[in-house]
Design a protein around this motif. Structure first.
Motif, PDB file in Angstrom:
ATOM      1  N   LEU A   1       0.974  -1.140   0.164  1.00 18.78           N
ATOM      2  CA  LEU A   1       0.075   0.053   0.090  1.00 18.78           C
ATOM      3  C   LEU A   1       0.704   1.336  -0.139  1.00 18.78           C
ATOM      4  CD1 LEU A   1      -2.559  -1.412   2.284  1.00 18.78           C
ATOM      5  CD2 LEU A   1      -3.129  -0.428   0.361  1.00 18.78           C
ATOM      6  N   THR A   2       0.421   2.266  -0.886  1.00 16.78           N
ATOM      7  CA  THR A   2       1.361   3.628  -0.906  1.00 16.78           C
ATOM      8  C   THR A   2       0.272   4.703  -0.795  1.00 16.78           C
ATOM      9  OG1 THR A   2       0.749   3.230  -3.310  1.00 16.78           O
ATOM     10  CG2 THR A   2       2.792   2.567  -2.514  1.00 16.78           C
ATOM     11  N   ASP A   3       0.843   5.884  -0.628  1.00  8.86           N
ATOM     12  CA  ASP A   3       0.229   7.067  -0.449  1.00  8.86           C
ATOM     13  C   ASP A   3      -0.001   7.638  -1.781  1.00  8.86           C
ATOM     14  OD1 ASP A   3       0.374   7.837   2.214  1.00  8.86           O
ATOM     15  OD2 ASP A   3       2.448   7.839   2.118  1.00  8.86           O
ATOM     16  N   GLY A   4      -0.879   6.997  -2.511  1.00  6.57           N
ATOM     17  CA  GLY A   4      -1.338   7.272  -3.996  1.00  6.57           C
ATOM     18  C   GLY A   4      -0.367   6.492  -4.964  1.00  6.57           C
ATOM     19  N   ALA A   5      -1.047   6.646  -6.077  1.00 10.18           N
ATOM     20  CA  ALA A   5      -0.261   5.549  -7.312  1.00 10.18           C
ATOM     21  C   ALA A   5       1.071   6.621  -7.512  1.00 10.18           C
ATOM     22  CB  ALA A   5      -0.943   5.699  -8.303  1.00 10.18           C
ATOM     23  N   SER A   6       1.140   7.733  -7.172  1.00  8.68           N
ATOM     24  CA  SER A   6       2.393   8.625  -7.478  1.00  8.68           C
ATOM     25  C   SER A   6       3.375   8.115  -6.679  1.00  8.68           C
ATOM     26  CB  SER A   6       2.151  10.158  -7.367  1.00  8.68           C
ATOM     27  OG  SER A   6       1.066  10.329  -7.847  1.00  8.68           O
ATOM     28  N   ALA A   7       3.351   7.864  -5.499  1.00  8.94           N
ATOM     29  CA  ALA A   7       4.473   7.577  -4.782  1.00  8.94           C
ATOM     30  C   ALA A   7       4.793   5.935  -5.158  1.00  8.94           C
ATOM     31  CB  ALA A   7       3.901   7.263  -2.953  1.00  8.94           C
ATOM     32  N   ALA A   8       3.864   5.413  -5.569  1.00  4.88           N
ATOM     33  CA  ALA A   8       4.297   3.847  -5.971  1.00  4.88           C
ATOM     34  C   ALA A   8       5.119   4.115  -7.336  1.00  4.88           C
ATOM     35  CB  ALA A   8       3.031   2.990  -6.262  1.00  4.88           C
ATOM     36  N   VAL A   9       4.655   4.797  -8.286  1.00  7.51           N
ATOM     37  CA  VAL A   9       5.428   5.156  -9.175  1.00  7.51           C
ATOM     38  C   VAL A   9       6.922   5.407  -9.153  1.00  7.51           C
ATOM     39  CG1 VAL A   9       5.775   6.392 -11.386  1.00  7.51           C
ATOM     40  CG2 VAL A   9       3.609   5.448 -10.953  1.00  7.51           C
ATOM     41  N   HIS A  10       6.920   6.263  -8.083  1.00 10.50           N
ATOM     42  CA  HIS A  10       8.535   6.885  -7.757  1.00 10.50           C
ATOM     43  C   HIS A  10       9.083   5.706  -7.100  1.00 10.50           C
ATOM     44  CE1 HIS A  10       8.373  11.169  -8.312  1.00 10.50           C
ATOM     45  NE2 HIS A  10       7.141  11.060  -7.947  1.00 10.50           N
ATOM     46  N   MET A  11       8.543   4.794  -6.348  1.00 12.55           N
ATOM     47  CA  MET A  11       9.373   3.693  -5.668  1.00 12.55           C
ATOM     48  C   MET A  11       9.679   2.847  -6.625  1.00 12.55           C
ATOM     49  SD  MET A  11       7.606   1.765  -2.520  1.00 12.55           S
ATOM     50  CE  MET A  11       6.680   0.195  -3.068  1.00 12.55           C
ATOM     51  N   ILE A  12       9.126   2.336  -7.587  1.00 11.43           N
ATOM     52  CA  ILE A  12       9.435   1.527  -8.871  1.00 11.43           C
ATOM     53  C   ILE A  12      10.633   2.110  -9.662  1.00 11.43           C
ATOM     54  CG2 ILE A  12       8.741   0.183 -10.685  1.00 11.43           C
ATOM     55  CD1 ILE A  12       7.828  -1.155  -7.861  1.00 11.43           C
ATOM     56  N   MET A  13      10.534   3.368  -9.920  1.00  4.84           N
ATOM     57  CA  MET A  13      11.448   3.803 -10.854  1.00  4.84           C
ATOM     58  C   MET A  13      12.737   4.086  -9.919  1.00  4.84           C
ATOM     59  SD  MET A  13      10.049   4.674 -13.728  1.00  4.84           S
ATOM     60  CE  MET A  13       8.419   4.796 -14.351  1.00  4.84           C
ATOM     61  N   GLN A  14      12.609   4.334  -8.646  1.00  2.31           N
ATOM     62  CA  GLN A  14      13.924   4.404  -7.944  1.00  2.31           C
ATOM     63  C   GLN A  14      14.499   2.993  -7.828  1.00  2.31           C
ATOM     64  OE1 GLN A  14      13.272   4.781  -3.514  1.00  2.31           O
ATOM     65  NE2 GLN A  14      14.741   6.651  -3.776  1.00  2.31           N
ATOM     66  N   LEU A  15      13.700   1.927  -7.753  1.00  3.93           N
ATOM     67  CA  LEU A  15      14.083   0.558  -7.681  1.00  3.93           C
ATOM     68  C   LEU A  15      15.047   0.079  -8.995  1.00  3.93           C
ATOM     69  CD1 LEU A  15      13.963  -2.178  -6.017  1.00  3.93           C
ATOM     70  CD2 LEU A  15      12.345  -2.767  -7.685  1.00  3.93           C
ATOM     71  N   LEU A  16      14.477   0.476 -10.310  1.00  6.58           N
ATOM     72  CA  LEU A  16      14.715  -0.053 -11.317  1.00  6.58           C
ATOM     73  C   LEU A  16      15.830   1.072 -12.086  1.00  6.58           C
ATOM     74  CD1 LEU A  16      11.375  -1.066 -13.429  1.00  6.58           C
ATOM     75  CD2 LEU A  16      12.991  -2.333 -12.072  1.00  6.58           C
ATOM     76  N   ILE A  17      15.770   2.149 -11.849  1.00  6.56           N
ATOM     77  CA  ILE A  17      16.968   3.096 -12.743  1.00  6.56           C
ATOM     78  C   ILE A  17      18.343   3.396 -11.876  1.00  6.56           C
ATOM     79  CG2 ILE A  17      17.087   5.243 -13.481  1.00  6.56           C
ATOM     80  CD1 ILE A  17      14.156   5.456 -13.934  1.00  6.56           C
ATOM     81  N   ARG A  18      19.210   2.916 -12.421  1.00 11.47           N
ATOM     82  CA  ARG A  18      20.687   3.123 -12.001  1.00 11.47           C
ATOM     83  C   ARG A  18      21.488   4.278 -12.408  1.00 11.47           C
ATOM     84  NH1 ARG A  18      22.089  -2.649 -14.027  1.00 11.47           N
ATOM     85  NH2 ARG A  18      21.132  -1.756 -15.931  1.00 11.47           N
ATOM     86  N   SER A  19      20.996   4.545 -13.729  1.00 15.99           N
ATOM     87  CA  SER A  19      21.803   5.788 -14.342  1.00 15.99           C
ATOM     88  C   SER A  19      20.911   6.142 -15.545  1.00 15.99           C
ATOM     89  CB  SER A  19      22.947   5.209 -14.651  1.00 15.99           C
ATOM     90  OG  SER A  19      22.934   4.411 -15.772  1.00 15.99           O
ATOM     91  N   GLU A  20      21.404   7.115 -16.335  1.00 15.23           N
ATOM     92  CA  GLU A  20      20.649   7.404 -17.566  1.00 15.23           C
ATOM     93  C   GLU A  20      20.932   6.578 -18.517  1.00 15.23           C
ATOM     94  OE1 GLU A  20      23.523   8.732 -16.265  1.00 15.23           O
ATOM     95  OE2 GLU A  20      25.119   8.877 -17.687  1.00 15.23           O
TER      96      GLU A  20
END
Lengths: 485, 485
Positions: A148-167
């Motif tokens: 559960l997350t504070d809205g879907a926006s927070a969830a999108v940030h969480m997953i992007m943070q997990l997946l993205i290492r660099s440009e």
């Protein structure tokens, strides 16, 4: 003699990813609208309209939509459990709201909404959500795969943070897209790999286009890690067909892409010949768990519930390894938990009153009234746009938006250029100044170069739609006359 | 023959910053506690204790603290405004709860908690908070400098994201520190520059230590951008003196550091000779706005309110340029807004009932009962630790924690080493297995190398403190006997 020190934080010294990120939905047009609103409050009558109509944001209750009674009764009881013991409770609250609130409180840490919950969300609430998902899909859901997350926006940030290492890490995104995705990819330092939806094909998603863009990105050295699909579409309103969804899943499997399925409009489908099918259901009916990874995003802000201010939502993970889920859990635990009010609402929207329960009749009538009205509003606005010179608007099959294309006259494009503005932003600004309607320029979502669009929500109160249509048409005629080529 | 594909997300492919981040408060000891709890639920009586006592986290309502009645009455009315019109309302709710709920609803977008608010938080609520700050400090506060957030954790992430560009950017943090800071700095890719608090000086902050660490970091090529001060201290419980605060501010001014003032325990001071003074008040009484930049963090989770699950909080910015505030606003707008329930609570804690209002008497008695009990619990636990062999515990002047130092016998350190554990984690795990008490090892917060600590909250219900003291002492004696050098 005194020296004025440089302030500790000159804007030049901040994180460039923050500077680079953009979010048009609350961008310049919206800021101008807020200034106009303040002006109108100070000097009523100073503009050719009495109020600002915010069609920039899917924010139903801001425009008068009433919350679902059952949901709010349960919330009130959870916030102030002394109500449960009062003699008056049964006069004010339905019996199933009372029993639901008791059940929810019993699952919360300390039996209170005021305690931090488990970092994934209260287990009892995740179980209720899992039951709702199972009922929707016909396949079981595991509460341990739900965060559960504070809205879907927070969830999108969480997953992007997990997946993205660099440009060098890329995320495939539809164009047009909801700009949360571009903003989150920029903030987390990745690369947005665009694929274009086909406007002439009712904003359909074409797999050969997708594959071409993927190959191109890989040739350019981008490690493409995931693909965003928004279904029903924002800003486009399309609802994917099952066969199209199967093609997408197959592509993700073959290419080793995580499928990021934005399914926050799953309860917003307005046409009889389409229905929402979750990507979870597609994969469960044909794939093993180790073949493909999917994240499904859901939110309490959309649907018929529209509880935007509560900031609730969840992700369901499918096909993720335990060690990766452990990492997601660890990051969630740094923030302790999402807000419990949003958590409770997430459990309620996935588990609303059932036939036979006291609230069901009222719940069903409130839900149907909202959804059928949204369908009528979508159709009325779509027809209005299609009746306007140089405007074409695809059908809103679902979601809460229309994304009409406007063939702007060259003179308007020149005038925008002189004003230092993107042409569709120029159009939207003129529209706002003339009518008080706040739309978002298509350039905020991305579009085929040389085409211009605006996005509007379908959310103003139904009684106001005829007036809005009339204001839109009058403005558009006058704009086209002014800039006639 | 079938090929099993590599799953799309092997843990090796995720963001290394995510992998590197650590958060001991919900780390391994906590996870073990959760497993024990499940075991106890399945097999009552299988352990030498009946329940797990979570002292790892400042989560008062999880341990039975009751929420403040006035706050929850206002929330219930805001969630279900139909209550305001019911004949029963005046029987159930106090008149000032009713009038406050009406006032709050009138300031919300669409007059509903279900609409997205302004991205900084509803303006009317920010005004109420500004009034509360002005009353606290004796200096006015500007609602435009206040940003409401989903708890202080979200605010810390927001500011770290703003300030940190790369691993060359450093943030000065106290050691021991609340591990949110180390986790956020790791996640955002910066460098934590430690400064040590002086345990023998009741965890005081010594400016020469700070200056030495700052200079050293700069010699190593780190661009030190900000300094975190936690006052009252977590995990240490110290309350800074006004003269110490002035030294800190002066250092930040001279060195061009943003002062990140974690003031979430501002309502938790238990000793008569200390009081909380905000850093805002220090700078307003002696500095111009362009001389120093301060961020003050406040939360609804702590104090006497303890509304952790609601995820509310705010930052107040002082001395930030408009263009930087615009960037913070833009990032806030990508996430639309913080949850309105948390926003409302933030307005209430900064603006509680005043003398003469109907709820004031009850409010005051609830508040005083909680705070005086917390003070007694802090003292009882402090005395207990100080009575134990090889344990010394500084006074908890404020906040919600004790951070006793434990001189572990060499044999215990060897045993920990053999078990592959940090010695204080070994101690905490043994304690948990023997007593059901969940403490956090000092290594999760940082400590002078070669010293060992544990952190405990002071939050278990007062009636349980004698039993907890007894369990702690019995365990400690037996542990010391077992590993006697």
């Amino acid at each position: 003699m005194s020296f004025i020190k440089t302030p500790a934080v000159p804007v030049e010294s901040i994180n460039p990813k923050v500077k680079d990120c953009e979010y048009a939905v609350r961008g310049e047009i919206f800021n101008h609208a807020q200034r106009l609103q303040e002006e109108l409050e100070k000097n009523p009558g100073s503009r050719p309209f009495d109020e600002i109509t915010y069609c920039n944001l899917g924010n139903p209750q801001a425009l008068g939509q009433k919350p679902i009674t059952f949901f709010r009764q349960v919330l009130a009881l959870c916030e102030y459990p002394a109500l449960l013991d009062s003699d008056e409770a049964h006069k004010i609250f339905s019996s199933d709201a009372i029993s639901r609130a008791k059940k929810i409180l019993s699952t919360l840490t300390g039996k209170s909404t005021g305690a931090y919950s488990h970092s994934k969300g209260a287990k009892g609430l995740r179980e209720m959500i899992a039951d709702g998902i199972a009922l929707r899909d016909g396949y079981p859901a595991n509460p341990e795969d739900i965060f559960l997350t504070d809205g879907a926006s927070a969830a999108v940030h969480m997953i992007m943070q997990l997946l993205i290492r660099s440009e060098n890490d890329g995320i495939l995104c539809p164009i047009p897209q909801y700009p949360l995705y571009s903003a989150a990819i920029t903030l987390h330092g990745g690369t947005l790999v665009p694929y274009y939806l086909s406007e002439s094909n009712n904003w359909g998603l074409e797999v050969f286009e997708l594959k071409g863009r993927l190959d191109l990105a890989r040739e350019n050295g981008i490690s493409v890690k995931a693909m965003v699909v928004i279904n029903p579409g924002n800003p486009t309103g399309q609802v994917l067909s099952e066969s199209n969804q199967q093609e997408i899943v197959e592509l993700c499997r073959k290419e080793g892409l995580v499928l990021l399925a934005d399914e926050v409009y799953q309860d917003n489908v307005y046409v009889k010949d389409k229905k929402f099918i979750s990507f979870k259901r597609i994969i469960r009916s044909g794939y093993r768990d180790d073949e493909i990874s999917v994240v499904s995003f859901q939110s309490i802000s959309k649907g018929y519930y529209g509880e935007c201010g509560k900031r609730g939502g969840y992700i369901e993970l499918c096909g993720f390894r335990e060690d990766v889920k452990d990492q997601i859990y660890k990051v969630a635990s740094v923030n302790l938990c999402s807000n419990t009010t949003g958590q409770i609402l997430a459990s309620l929207i996935m588990n609303p009153p059932k036939p036979g329960e006291e609230s069901h009749k009222l719940f069903f009538s409130e839900k149907e009234a909202i959804l059928s009205s949204l369908g009528r509003r979508a159709k009325a606005l779509e027809d209005a746009f299609n009746s306007m010179e140089g405007v074409s608007c695809q059908k809103a099959e679902g979601a809460m938006y229309l994304f009409p294309r406007i063939k702007l006259p060259n003179k308007a494009i020149d005038a925008a250029d002189k004003a230092g503005m993107v042409p569709d932003a120029f159009y939207a600004l003129r529209l706002l100044d003339a009518t008080g309607l706040v739309l978002v320029p298509g350039s905020g979502f991305g579009q085929v170069p040389g085409t211009w669009h605006v996005r509007t929500t379908i959310l103003p109160d139904e009684s106001k739609i005829p007036d809005i249509v009339s204001r839109l048409k009058t403005f558009h005629e006058s704009f086209m006359r002014e800039f006639q080529d």
